[in-house]
Scaffold this motif. Structure first.
Motif, mmCIF file in Angstrom:
data_model
loop_
_atom_site.group_PDB
_atom_site.id
_atom_site.type_symbol
_atom_site.label_atom_id
_atom_site.label_comp_id
_atom_site.label_asym_id
_atom_site.label_seq_id
_atom_site.Cartn_x
_atom_site.Cartn_y
_atom_site.Cartn_z
ATOM 1 N N SER A 1 0.794 -1.233 0.000
ATOM 2 C CA SER A 1 0.000 0.000 0.000
ATOM 3 C C SER A 1 0.823 1.278 0.000
ATOM 4 N N VAL A 2 2.149 1.204 0.020
ATOM 5 C CA VAL A 2 2.969 2.401 0.232
ATOM 6 C C VAL A 2 2.581 3.528 -0.730
ATOM 7 N N ASN A 3 2.288 4.700 -0.144
ATOM 8 C CA ASN A 3 1.774 5.824 -0.927
ATOM 9 C C ASN A 3 2.156 7.145 -0.263
ATOM 10 N N SER A 4 3.384 7.198 0.280
ATOM 11 C CA SER A 4 3.776 8.407 1.023
ATOM 12 C C SER A 4 5.284 8.633 0.990
ATOM 13 N N PRO A 5 5.855 8.868 -0.207
ATOM 14 C CA PRO A 5 7.295 9.119 -0.261
ATOM 15 C C PRO A 5 7.699 10.545 0.080
ATOM 16 N N PHE A 6 6.752 11.498 -0.028
ATOM 17 C CA PHE A 6 7.077 12.903 0.203
ATOM 18 C C PHE A 6 6.519 13.371 1.545
ATOM 19 N N TRP A 7 7.241 14.294 2.152
ATOM 20 C CA TRP A 7 6.812 14.877 3.421
ATOM 21 C C TRP A 7 7.327 16.308 3.487
ATOM 22 N N SER A 8 6.398 17.236 3.635
ATOM 23 C CA SER A 8 6.749 18.650 3.806
ATOM 24 C C SER A 8 7.684 19.158 2.724
ATOM 25 N N GLY A 9 7.395 18.787 1.483
ATOM 26 C CA GLY A 9 8.118 19.343 0.363
ATOM 27 C C GLY A 9 9.373 18.621 -0.051
ATOM 28 N N ALA A 10 9.658 17.464 0.527
ATOM 29 C CA ALA A 10 10.898 16.754 0.205
ATOM 30 C C ALA A 10 10.639 15.263 0.077
ATOM 31 N N ASP A 11 11.467 14.609 -0.751
ATOM 32 C CA ASP A 11 11.440 13.152 -0.848
ATOM 33 C C ASP A 11 12.144 12.584 0.386
ATOM 34 N N THR A 12 11.455 11.723 1.105
ATOM 35 C CA THR A 12 11.975 11.208 2.372
ATOM 36 C C THR A 12 12.954 10.060 2.197
ATOM 37 N N GLY A 13 12.983 9.452 0.993
ATOM 38 C CA GLY A 13 13.753 8.234 0.820
ATOM 39 C C GLY A 13 12.982 6.990 1.200
ATOM 40 N N TYR A 14 11.773 7.175 1.715
ATOM 41 C CA TYR A 14 10.885 6.069 2.059
ATOM 42 C C TYR A 14 9.775 5.961 1.011
ATOM 43 N N ALA A 15 9.263 4.753 0.812
ATOM 44 C CA ALA A 15 8.079 4.584 -0.018
ATOM 45 C C ALA A 15 6.811 4.845 0.791
ATOM 46 N N GLY A 16 6.867 4.531 2.075
ATOM 47 C CA GLY A 16 5.722 4.719 2.963
ATOM 48 C C GLY A 16 6.136 5.456 4.230
ATOM 49 N N PHE A 17 6.369 6.745 4.118
ATOM 50 C CA PHE A 17 6.840 7.518 5.267
ATOM 51 C C PHE A 17 5.749 7.698 6.320
ATOM 52 N N ARG A 18 4.493 7.538 5.934
ATOM 53 C CA ARG A 18 3.409 7.660 6.913
ATOM 54 C C ARG A 18 3.657 6.766 8.125
ATOM 55 N N SER A 19 4.132 5.549 7.887
ATOM 56 C CA SER A 19 4.381 4.628 9.005
ATOM 57 C C SER A 19 5.395 5.198 9.984
ATOM 58 N N ARG B 1 11.372 -2.117 7.019
ATOM 59 C CA ARG B 1 11.803 -2.445 5.659
ATOM 60 C C ARG B 1 10.658 -2.252 4.672
ATOM 61 N N ALA B 2 9.452 -2.640 5.056
ATOM 62 C CA ALA B 2 8.303 -2.487 4.165
ATOM 63 C C ALA B 2 8.028 -1.022 3.878
ATOM 64 N N SER B 3 8.119 -0.173 4.893
ATOM 65 C CA SER B 3 7.852 1.246 4.680
ATOM 66 C C SER B 3 8.999 1.922 3.929
ATOM 67 N N ARG B 4 10.188 1.410 4.071
ATOM 68 C CA ARG B 4 11.339 1.998 3.385
ATOM 69 C C ARG B 4 11.275 1.796 1.879
ATOM 70 N N SER B 5 10.962 0.576 1.450
ATOM 71 C CA SER B 5 11.094 0.278 0.022
ATOM 72 C C SER B 5 9.855 -0.308 -0.627
ATOM 73 N N GLY B 6 8.803 -0.590 0.123
ATOM 74 C CA GLY B 6 7.605 -1.148 -0.477
ATOM 75 C C GLY B 6 7.898 -2.451 -1.198
ATOM 76 N N LEU B 7 7.534 -2.506 -2.484
ATOM 77 C CA LEU B 7 7.759 -3.701 -3.296
ATOM 78 C C LEU B 7 9.058 -3.637 -4.082
ATOM 79 N N ASP B 8 9.872 -2.597 -3.875
ATOM 80 C CA ASP B 8 11.038 -2.360 -4.717
ATOM 81 C C ASP B 8 12.328 -2.966 -4.190
ATOM 82 N N ASP B 9 12.284 -3.625 -3.045
ATOM 83 C CA ASP B 9 13.482 -4.258 -2.498
ATOM 84 C C ASP B 9 13.020 -5.444 -1.655
ATOM 85 N N ASP B 10 13.960 -6.107 -1.004
ATOM 86 C CA ASP B 10 13.619 -7.272 -0.197
ATOM 87 C C ASP B 10 12.722 -6.899 0.983
#
Length: 356
Positions: free
Chosen positions: A149-167, A272-281
């Motif tokens: 479900s990851v749908n939150s890579p941006f926070w306050s105007g910047a890319d966080t490096g996470y796919a799901g930063f909400r978590s 790990r799930a929030s960091r990369s979603g489906l794009d890594d292990d």
């Protein structure tokens, strides 16, 4: 077949700038009684489907609720978009509720910065004992739902490096995150009373566990997913959640012991799930070692296959998973939209186009 329902939270944004707008009360008035509910921040609203059994009916309910939110938001001069965090920087404003104001007063910046939107899935249970038995047995697999479900890579105007930063933002609450096994409904109640007895949380509604017994409905509530960009992805998360609960309830009924995995390991799996979603292990619950995300999702489907088959959901879940694997979750689309459009408003417009 167990009934299930979905709650989705949406950001209210200015359609021109993409900036969040604190007009939740106005949107609720435009919606009419019962269609939408307020959330902690005035820049968001929540929808809730009726409980249903059929996944097609659930998809229809999600479309209807999203359309209701869209109409009410537009009547207030904004748009309701499925973004789990605000891409454009904004100062959140607490909703005009004594409870919400008390939360922000007590928890400070943690409360003020909780402008996040989730997808919560409710699954019917027959008793508190069955619910706790299921809670103890779904723990290893909840991180996979985050990855889907990851749908939150941006926070306050910047890319966080996470796919799901909400978590990561949500995890600031003192009662948030994975839990250990309980063993019985009595033990669950004892823990609830102990936590409330610390006078840290305002009430039972602030037990922000990844999964919990609903204090309002006869359901088990799973709370780990971001609000999904696509309605179909919310259905996939809900279908797998129901199958997890059904599988776990069956195991509990015949005395299959719960996986004794430590909560600390579950935290790593969720990270790990929030960091990369489906794009890594992801961490594979069968071994607790890294494995390709697609393999771990297939392992989850295999784990709940009998429950999916009995519900008539197996083919639908397979189709939804293959579509998501090809399309990718919302985080990928947000980054693509930013790269193509060159600004964060493009991210908002992309989510708006996929909402319905």
């Amino acid at each position: 077949m167990r009934t299930l329902g979905v709650e989705e939270e949406f950001l209210l944004v200015d359609p021109d700038s993409g900036e969040p707008r604190a007009v939740g009360s106005t949107v609720l008035r435009r919606a009419g009684e019962g269609e939408l509910t307020a959330e902690l921040q005035a820049e968001q609203v929540e929808t809730a489907t009726d409980p249903v059994r059929d996944l097609g009916d659930l998809l229809g309910e999600i479309h209807v609720r999203r359309a209701e939110a869209a109409r009410a938001a537009r009547a207030a001069g904004v748009e309701a978009v499925p973004l789990a965090t605000p891409p454009v920087a904004a100062d959140a404003h607490v909703s005009p509720s004594p409870r919400y104001r008390a939360m922000v007063e007590r928890f400070g910046r943690t409360g003020r910065q909780q402008l996040t939107c989730a997808c919560h899935v409710h699954v019917a249970v027959d008793s508190a004992e069955e619910a706790v038995g299921a809670l103890d047995r779904i723990r290893p697999w909840l991180a996979v739902l985050i990855a889907l479900s990851v749908n939150s890579p941006f926070w306050s105007g910047a890319d966080t490096g996470y796919a799901g930063f909400r978590s990561q933002v949500w995890g600031r609450w003192p009662s948030a995150g994975p839990t250990g096994p309980y063993g019985s409904a009595a033990a669950y109640r004892e823990l609830t009373e102990a936590l409330l007895g610390t006078d840290t949380l305002l009430d039972e509604g602030m037990l922000y566990f990844d999964a919990r017994l609903s204090h309002q409905h006869p359901t088990l509530e799973v709370r780990v997913a971001d609000v999904c960009r696509e309605p179909a992805d919310a259905v996939l998360v809900a279908a797998l959640t129901r199958a997890l609960v059904e599988t776990a309830a069956r195991e509990w009924a015949v005395g299959v012991p719960a996986d004794p995995v430590r909560t600390e390991v579950l935290r790593l799996a969720a990270w790990r799930a929030s960091r990369s979603g489906l794009d890594d292990d992801l961490l594979d619950p069968r071994t607790w070692r890294p494995a390709p995300a697609a393999d771990v999702v297939r392992a989850l489907v295999d784990h709940v296959r009998p429950a999916l088959d009995d519900a008539g959901d197996l083919d639908t879940v397979g189709e939804l998973w293959h579509a998501l694997a090809a399309r990718r979750p919302g985080a990928t689309h947000q980054r693509r939209a930013f790269e193509k459009g060159g600004d964060l408003r493009a991210v908002v417009l992309d989510a708006l186009a996929a909402r319905d």
